[in-house]
Design a protein around this motif. Structure first.
Motif, PDB file in Angstrom:
ATOM      1  N   MET A 227      12.398   5.701 -11.384  1.00 42.51           N
ATOM      2  CA  MET A 227      11.430   5.938 -12.451  1.00 42.51           C
ATOM      3  C   MET A 227      10.350   4.847 -12.435  1.00 42.51           C
ATOM      4  O   MET A 227      10.637   3.664 -12.288  1.00 42.51           O
ATOM      5  CB  MET A 227      12.148   5.939 -13.805  1.00 42.51           C
ATOM      6  N   GLY A 228       9.086   5.270 -12.549  1.00 42.59           N
ATOM      7  CA  GLY A 228       7.972   4.320 -12.571  1.00 42.59           C
ATOM      8  C   GLY A 228       7.380   4.021 -11.211  1.00 42.59           C
ATOM      9  O   GLY A 228       6.418   3.269 -11.102  1.00 42.59           O
ATOM     10  N   PHE A 229       7.961   4.634 -10.166  1.00 40.88           N
ATOM     11  CA  PHE A 229       7.491   4.369  -8.793  1.00 40.88           C
ATOM     12  C   PHE A 229       7.428   5.666  -7.989  1.00 40.88           C
ATOM     13  O   PHE A 229       8.284   6.533  -8.131  1.00 40.88           O
ATOM     14  CB  PHE A 229       8.444   3.414  -8.061  1.00 40.88           C
ATOM     15  N   PHE A 230       6.406   5.778  -7.138  1.00 39.59           N
ATOM     16  CA  PHE A 230       6.361   6.816  -6.106  1.00 39.59           C
ATOM     17  C   PHE A 230       6.119   6.108  -4.780  1.00 39.59           C
ATOM     18  O   PHE A 230       5.219   5.267  -4.680  1.00 39.59           O
ATOM     19  CB  PHE A 230       5.216   7.813  -6.316  1.00 39.59           C
ATOM     20  N   THR A 231       6.886   6.432  -3.764  1.00 41.15           N
ATOM     21  CA  THR A 231       6.584   5.914  -2.426  1.00 41.15           C
ATOM     22  C   THR A 231       5.594   6.882  -1.766  1.00 41.15           C
ATOM     23  O   THR A 231       5.462   8.031  -2.192  1.00 41.15           O
ATOM     24  CB  THR A 231       7.849   5.816  -1.550  1.00 41.15           C
TER      25      THR A 231
ATOM     26  N   TRP B  16      10.615  15.087  -9.837  1.00 40.98           N
ATOM     27  CA  TRP B  16      11.670  15.930  -9.244  1.00 40.98           C
ATOM     28  C   TRP B  16      11.139  16.666  -8.017  1.00 40.98           C
ATOM     29  O   TRP B  16      11.814  16.759  -6.994  1.00 40.98           O
ATOM     30  CB  TRP B  16      12.166  16.905 -10.318  1.00 40.98           C
ATOM     31  N   LYS B  17       9.901  17.159  -8.130  1.00 41.26           N
ATOM     32  CA  LYS B  17       9.270  17.850  -6.999  1.00 41.26           C
ATOM     33  C   LYS B  17       9.121  16.903  -5.801  1.00 41.26           C
ATOM     34  O   LYS B  17       9.227  17.326  -4.643  1.00 41.26           O
ATOM     35  CB  LYS B  17       7.873  18.352  -7.411  1.00 41.26           C
ATOM     36  N   MET B  18       8.853  15.645  -6.093  1.00 48.84           N
ATOM     37  CA  MET B  18       8.698  14.650  -5.025  1.00 48.84           C
ATOM     38  C   MET B  18      10.047  14.100  -4.551  1.00 48.84           C
ATOM     39  O   MET B  18      10.095  13.394  -3.553  1.00 48.84           O
ATOM     40  CB  MET B  18       7.865  13.457  -5.531  1.00 48.84           C
TER      41      MET B  18
ATOM     42  N   PRO C  50       0.788  -1.240   0.000  1.00 54.61           N
ATOM     43  CA  PRO C  50       0.000   0.000   0.000  1.00 54.61           C
ATOM     44  C   PRO C  50       0.821   1.291   0.000  1.00 54.61           C
ATOM     45  O   PRO C  50       0.289   2.357  -0.280  1.00 54.61           O
ATOM     46  CB  PRO C  50      -0.821  -0.113   1.294  1.00 54.61           C
ATOM     47  N   ASP C  51       2.140   1.185   0.304  1.00 53.26           N
ATOM     48  CA  ASP C  51       2.962   2.397   0.390  1.00 53.26           C
ATOM     49  C   ASP C  51       3.846   2.626  -0.831  1.00 53.26           C
ATOM     50  O   ASP C  51       4.736   3.466  -0.817  1.00 53.26           O
ATOM     51  CB  ASP C  51       3.840   2.356   1.658  1.00 53.26           C
ATOM     52  N   THR C  52       3.598   1.838  -1.904  1.00 55.43           N
ATOM     53  CA  THR C  52       4.360   2.023  -3.144  1.00 55.43           C
ATOM     54  C   THR C  52       3.414   2.056  -4.341  1.00 55.43           C
ATOM     55  O   THR C  52       2.645   1.125  -4.565  1.00 55.43           O
ATOM     56  CB  THR C  52       5.387   0.882  -3.350  1.00 55.43           C
ATOM     57  N   LEU C  53       3.497   3.139  -5.076  1.00 48.56           N
ATOM     58  CA  LEU C  53       2.742   3.265  -6.320  1.00 48.56           C
ATOM     59  C   LEU C  53       3.678   2.795  -7.431  1.00 48.56           C
ATOM     60  O   LEU C  53       4.740   3.391  -7.649  1.00 48.56           O
ATOM     61  CB  LEU C  53       2.337   4.736  -6.494  1.00 48.56           C
ATOM     62  N   GLY C  54       3.308   1.694  -8.091  1.00 54.03           N
ATOM     63  CA  GLY C  54       4.168   1.095  -9.114  1.00 54.03           C
ATOM     64  C   GLY C  54       3.720   1.413 -10.528  1.00 54.03           C
ATOM     65  O   GLY C  54       2.823   2.234 -10.739  1.00 54.03           O
ATOM     66  N   PRO C  55       4.325   0.759 -11.545  1.00 53.62           N
ATOM     67  CA  PRO C  55       4.033   1.071 -12.955  1.00 53.62           C
ATOM     68  C   PRO C  55       2.546   1.046 -13.336  1.00 53.62           C
ATOM     69  O   PRO C  55       2.086   1.905 -14.068  1.00 53.62           O
ATOM     70  CB  PRO C  55       4.826   0.003 -13.712  1.00 53.62           C
ATOM     71  N   GLU C  56       1.796   0.053 -12.833  1.00 52.43           N
ATOM     72  CA  GLU C  56       0.356   0.000 -13.174  1.00 52.43           C
ATOM     73  C   GLU C  56      -0.390   1.194 -12.601  1.00 52.43           C
ATOM     74  O   GLU C  56      -1.197   1.833 -13.283  1.00 52.43           O
ATOM     75  CB  GLU C  56      -0.264  -1.297 -12.645  1.00 52.43           C
ATOM     76  N   GLY C  57      -0.112   1.485 -11.341  1.00 57.56           N
ATOM     77  CA  GLY C  57      -0.733   2.640 -10.697  1.00 57.56           C
ATOM     78  C   GLY C  57      -0.330   3.938 -11.370  1.00 57.56           C
ATOM     79  O   GLY C  57      -1.144   4.863 -11.523  1.00 57.56           O
TER      80      GLY C  57
END
Length: 215
Positions: free
Chosen positions: A70-74, A63-65, A34-41
């Motif tokens: 690449m391809g992931f946001f925590t 960059w702002k985050m 739940p704490d990782t937004l991956g390629p599908e998301g």
């Protein structure tokens, strides 16, 4: 009653809720992570804000985050970046897209984004960036603003280079900014990486070849 409804709606647009920001993030993650937004998301998120994943504005947002990969946001990266931007919904991000693009027009900020892109896009198991990724990122960042980009891309395509290191990456930007398109101010004794000296030789040889064909 109507005016108070309008008032609450405008308040809703201007106020920011971290709780809402986090539950919005979870729309793009799976229960097992739940704490990782991956390629599908990421694909769904891009679709929801009406932006292609390869649009340069997504790089500015990353960059702002200060996103690491690449391809992931925590969750931490997401909340940091979107709290700074006061965004807790797709609509608010859409309203910030032009603002995000504006960072690309400020030379020192662009340089910061350009340097960030190297570590963001390279495979974390490698110290250098593979050539396919490097060419895609250079197209994204310099394709529209460097008049010699097309020739440089052709040079890379036929060259022996399989990767680009950070020193080469940073110098490509400096070269694109400081050397005239006719190479008239290029100094053969300048401290450019060998790759860029070879590009100049290749470009001059190509021009001579073309003029010989034309005569």
């Amino acid at each position: 009653m109507d005016s108070s409804r309008r008032h609450s709606k405008s308040e809703d647009l201007s106020s920011f809720s971290q709780k809402r920001c986090i539950s919005w993030f979870r729309e793009y993650t799976s229960p097992d992570d739940p704490d990782t937004l991956g390629p599908e998301g990421m694909e769904k998120f891009c679709e929801d804000i009406g932006v292609e994943p390869e649009n340069v504005v997504m790089l500015v947002l990353a960059w702002k985050m200060n996103a690491r990969q690449m391809g992931f946001f925590t969750l931490q990266e997401w909340t940091k970046g979107l709290t700074d931007l006061h965004c807790d919904s797709n609509t608010k991000v859409q309203n910030k897209l032009e603002y995000l693009k504006s960072f690309l027009h400020e030379p020192s900020t662009f340089k910061s984004i350009y340097r960030y892109a190297y570590d963001f896009a390279r495979d974390k198991d490698q110290r250098s960036m593979d050539m396919e990724t490097a060419r895609a990122m250079l197209q994204l960042l310099l394709g529209r603003q460097w008049s010699l980009y097309g020739q440089f891309n052709n040079f890379l395509e036929q060259s022996k280079y399989k990767v680009i290191n950070k020193d080469q990456w940073c110098n490509i930007l400096e070269f694109s900014r400081s050397i005239h398109s006719d190479l008239s101010n290029y100094d053969v004794d300048g401290a450019w990486p060998v790759m860029l000296d070879e590009f100049v030789e290749w470009l001059k040889a190509s021009k001579e070849q073309n003029s010989a064909k034309g005569s």
